[in-house]
Design a protein around this motif. Structure first.
Motif, mmCIF file in Angstrom:
data_model
loop_
_atom_site.group_PDB
_atom_site.id
_atom_site.type_symbol
_atom_site.label_atom_id
_atom_site.label_comp_id
_atom_site.label_asym_id
_atom_site.label_seq_id
_atom_site.Cartn_x
_atom_site.Cartn_y
_atom_site.Cartn_z
ATOM 1 N N GLU A 1 34.583 39.160 27.203
ATOM 2 C CA GLU A 1 35.837 38.711 26.592
ATOM 3 C C GLU A 1 36.997 39.022 27.526
ATOM 4 N N PRO A 2 37.823 38.010 27.818
ATOM 5 C CA PRO A 2 38.957 38.276 28.717
ATOM 6 C C PRO A 2 39.928 39.276 28.085
ATOM 7 N N SER A 3 40.600 40.033 28.916
ATOM 8 C CA SER A 3 41.585 40.983 28.388
ATOM 9 C C SER A 3 42.802 40.208 27.884
ATOM 10 N N THR A 4 43.628 40.871 27.089
ATOM 11 C CA THR A 4 44.826 40.187 26.581
ATOM 12 C C THR A 4 45.710 39.653 27.717
ATOM 13 N N PRO A 5 45.981 40.437 28.779
ATOM 14 C CA PRO A 5 46.801 39.863 29.853
ATOM 15 C C PRO A 5 46.156 38.622 30.477
ATOM 16 N N ALA A 6 44.811 38.617 30.574
ATOM 17 C CA ALA A 6 44.146 37.441 31.151
ATOM 18 C C ALA A 6 44.315 36.238 30.227
ATOM 19 N N MET B 1 49.856 30.635 29.824
ATOM 20 C CA MET B 1 50.943 30.096 30.658
ATOM 21 C C MET B 1 50.472 28.880 31.454
ATOM 22 N N VAL B 2 49.211 28.939 31.936
ATOM 23 C CA VAL B 2 48.686 27.805 32.703
ATOM 24 C C VAL B 2 48.608 26.570 31.787
ATOM 25 N N LEU C 1 54.964 30.341 37.192
ATOM 26 C CA LEU C 1 55.387 31.642 37.738
ATOM 27 C C LEU C 1 54.983 32.779 36.800
ATOM 28 N N ALA C 2 55.165 32.545 35.504
ATOM 29 C CA ALA C 2 54.795 33.584 34.530
ATOM 30 C C ALA C 2 53.290 33.826 34.557
ATOM 31 N N ALA C 3 52.511 32.752 34.753
ATOM 32 C CA ALA C 3 51.047 32.909 34.831
ATOM 33 C C ALA C 3 50.683 33.813 35.999
ATOM 34 N N VAL C 4 51.336 33.575 37.132
ATOM 35 C CA VAL C 4 51.049 34.389 38.313
ATOM 36 C C VAL C 4 51.455 35.845 38.047
ATOM 37 N N ALA C 5 52.638 36.037 37.470
ATOM 38 C CA ALA C 5 53.112 37.406 37.194
ATOM 39 C C ALA C 5 52.102 38.135 36.309
ATOM 40 N N ALA D 1 48.888 37.490 35.914
ATOM 41 C CA ALA D 1 47.623 37.746 36.620
ATOM 42 C C ALA D 1 47.784 38.943 37.547
ATOM 43 N N VAL D 2 48.935 39.023 38.206
ATOM 44 C CA VAL D 2 49.169 40.135 39.141
ATOM 45 C C VAL D 2 49.256 41.460 38.374
ATOM 46 N N PHE D 3 49.932 41.428 37.238
ATOM 47 C CA PHE D 3 50.126 42.657 36.462
ATOM 48 C C PHE D 3 48.884 43.078 35.672
ATOM 49 N N ALA D 4 47.936 42.149 35.498
ATOM 50 C CA ALA D 4 46.831 42.408 34.558
ATOM 51 C C ALA D 4 46.119 43.752 34.780
ATOM 52 N N PRO D 5 45.679 44.062 35.996
ATOM 53 C CA PRO D 5 44.959 45.337 36.160
ATOM 54 C C PRO D 5 45.830 46.533 35.803
ATOM 55 N N TRP D 6 47.090 46.481 36.180
ATOM 56 C CA TRP D 6 48.047 47.562 35.884
ATOM 57 C C TRP D 6 48.196 47.721 34.373
ATOM 58 N N LEU D 7 48.315 46.587 33.697
ATOM 59 C CA LEU D 7 48.480 46.627 32.239
ATOM 60 C C LEU D 7 47.228 47.168 31.563
ATOM 61 N N ARG D 8 46.076 46.691 32.026
ATOM 62 C CA ARG D 8 44.816 47.113 31.386
ATOM 63 C C ARG D 8 44.627 48.608 31.489
ATOM 64 N N ARG D 9 44.973 49.162 32.635
ATOM 65 C CA ARG D 9 44.843 50.618 32.787
ATOM 66 C C ARG D 9 45.673 51.344 31.745
#
Ligand code: GLN
Length: 460
Positions: free
Chosen positions: A316-321, A327-328, A439-443, A445-453
């Motif tokens: 299951e994808p994480s919420t940020p994913a 956004m896409v 742009l929000a989609a990219v932001a 995706a970039v933040f996802a690992p940081w958020l998940r932690r």
């Protein structure tokens, strides 16, 4: 909003029943919210059309002024829930807040039904105040039906979200019909919205004791439990989760900013640039907005099944994913708008399929972000801030509404090439949202690992 912390609650005092498996209280909240959203979206579907109309008893403002005003209205409707939540939380409890809210909303719609300018302002003021009392509290009460870690919570929010959209769908169809029909007119539509709200209120008052016992009472009863919980600073883990939640809430702003073009610029697009004749009948422009809620009702169970199927495989994808995917999809929807607008710029009425395609993709995006987000708020917020954070979730939408209205008000300027030039015409306007969403989609995706932690395991 929350009259008692989630963990201190009995499970909604409502055991899971065999067939439904969700607490029965959920279905009451579903029905009450359905009627409230019937009135909200029904009125919203025709608001800019009424304001910009000069031929059939509307206010006769410019489209640009109507869009700006619409944004301001949306801002207050979603900003006041912070105050409504606070009042419920501290003084009156969610139950009473919902009743006051419902009555105020209905009074507002009935004022709008009176064709006089001061009544228009008074009516909208009452609707936004009432929504402030009503909207966040009903969502928080869904969360209050469950203990922390109850696996039914996401499913419950999906079901609840369908209630939102069943209401929105019928509201848009009914009020759109009355409002745009030459036989009736705008003020009948506003009246119909008021009647819908009264239905919801009556249902709530009759059934709340039975299905929501002990939920949402005034806070004094739980003051002790509350005081106990609010003592002491947040733990590190709670602080991390709060940070993640705040960033996620912030990142919903570009989503709703684009999505909320539905009520303004896309509504005008439907009214003026779309061929709405089917078998000789010209259907109301506002009906096209109901594609969003209609598609949502049909596809919400599919999305829920998809998440469960993926979860079973541990994928299951994480919420940020999911939010990044949202956004896409939103950007994709606006590609339809760019293409449709480009054709309409040649001076022909375009097929409604451009709008339908855009709304369908927007809806899929909404399903990856909105019910999940509501559930996440009740999962990630430290108990003592749960209600405040629900208010903040909606507050982010209020900023989006404001921005959406401001942007919609420059549709004409952008179309005339006064600000920049890409393809020319309205296509350029809709391209703004392709860009902002990408742009929000990219932001995300970039933040996802940081958020998940920072979510410490509560990320799906
Ligand atoms: N369609 C949703 C509702 O009205 C959207 C709310 C939001 O968070 N923007 O409940």
């Amino acid at each position: 909003m929350m009259s008692a912390p989630i963990a201190e609650r009995p499970t909604g005092a409502a055991p899971a029943t065999g067939v439904l498996r969700q607490p029965p209280g959920l279905y009451l909240l579903f029905a009450v919210e359905m009627w409230e959203r019937f009135s909200y979206y029904g009125m919203r579907a025709i608001l800019v059309l009424f304001i910009a109309d000069s031929a059939r008893g509307g206010l006769g403002w410019s489209q640009s002024a109507a869009s700006r005003f619409f944004g301001l209205y949306g801002f207050f409707a979603y900003a006041l829930p912070v105050a409504g939540g606070y009042v419920a939380d501290r003084f009156i409890g969610t139950q009473r807040a919902m009743i006051i809210g419902g009555l105020t909303i209905a009074a507002g719609h009935f004022c709008l039904a009176v064709p006089a300018l001061p009544m228009f302002y008074l009516g909208l003021t009452l609707v936004v105040i009432g929504t402030g009392f009503f909207k966040p509290n009903v969502s928080t009460m869904v969360g209050q039906l469950f203990r922390q870690g109850d696996g039914r919570r996401d499913g419950a929010f999906t079901i609840f979200y369908m209630g939102v959209n069943v209401g929105a769908f019928f509201g848009q169809i009914v009020c759109g019909y009355f409002g745009e029909s030459p036989r009736w007119g705008w003020h009948y539509a506003f009246g119909a919205a008021g009647v819908g709200m009264l239905f919801g209120l009556a249902l709530h008052m009759r059934l709340k004791r039975k299905y929501l016992p002990g939920i949402g009472e005034a806070p004094d009863r739980q003051a002790v439990a509350k005081a106990k919980l609010s003592a002491g600073p947040l733990t590190r883990e709670e602080r991390d989760r709060l940070t993640a939640l705040l960033v996620i809430i912030l990142l919903t702003i570009p989503f709703w900013m684009a999505f909320e073009q539905a009520g303004s610029s896309m509504n005008f697009f439907a009214a003026e640039r779309t061929n709405r004749v089917v078998w000789g009948y010209t259907f109301p422009a506002s009906w096209l907005q109901s594609v969003n809620s209609g598609v949502l009702i049909l596809s919400a169970p599919l999305f829920a099944a998809l998440w469960t199927a993926l979860a079973r495989r541990g994928r299951e994808p994480s919420t940020p994913a999911k939010m990044s995917a949202a956004m896409v999809l939103l950007a994709g929807g606006f590609v339809f708008m760019v293409l449709g607008a480009e054709r309409s710029d040649r001076g022909v009425l375009v097929s409604p399929w451009w709008l339908i395609g855009a709304y369908a993709l927007h809806t899929f995006g909404e399903l990856c972000l909105s019910p999940i987000g509501l559930s996440l708020v009740t999962k990630l917020s430290p108990l003592k801030f749960a209600s405040l954070l629900m208010g903040l979730w909606f507050f982010a939408t209020s900023i989006s509404e404001l921005l959406a209205g401001q942007l919609a008000s420059i549709t004409g300027k952008v179309a005339r090439g006064e600000l920049f030039h890409l393809f020319g015409g309205q296509a350029d306007f809709y391209f703004i949202f392709v860009t902002s969403s990408a742009l929000a989609a990219v932001a995300l995706a970039v933040f996802a690992p940081w958020l998940r932690r920072r979510m410490h395991g509560r990320d799906t």
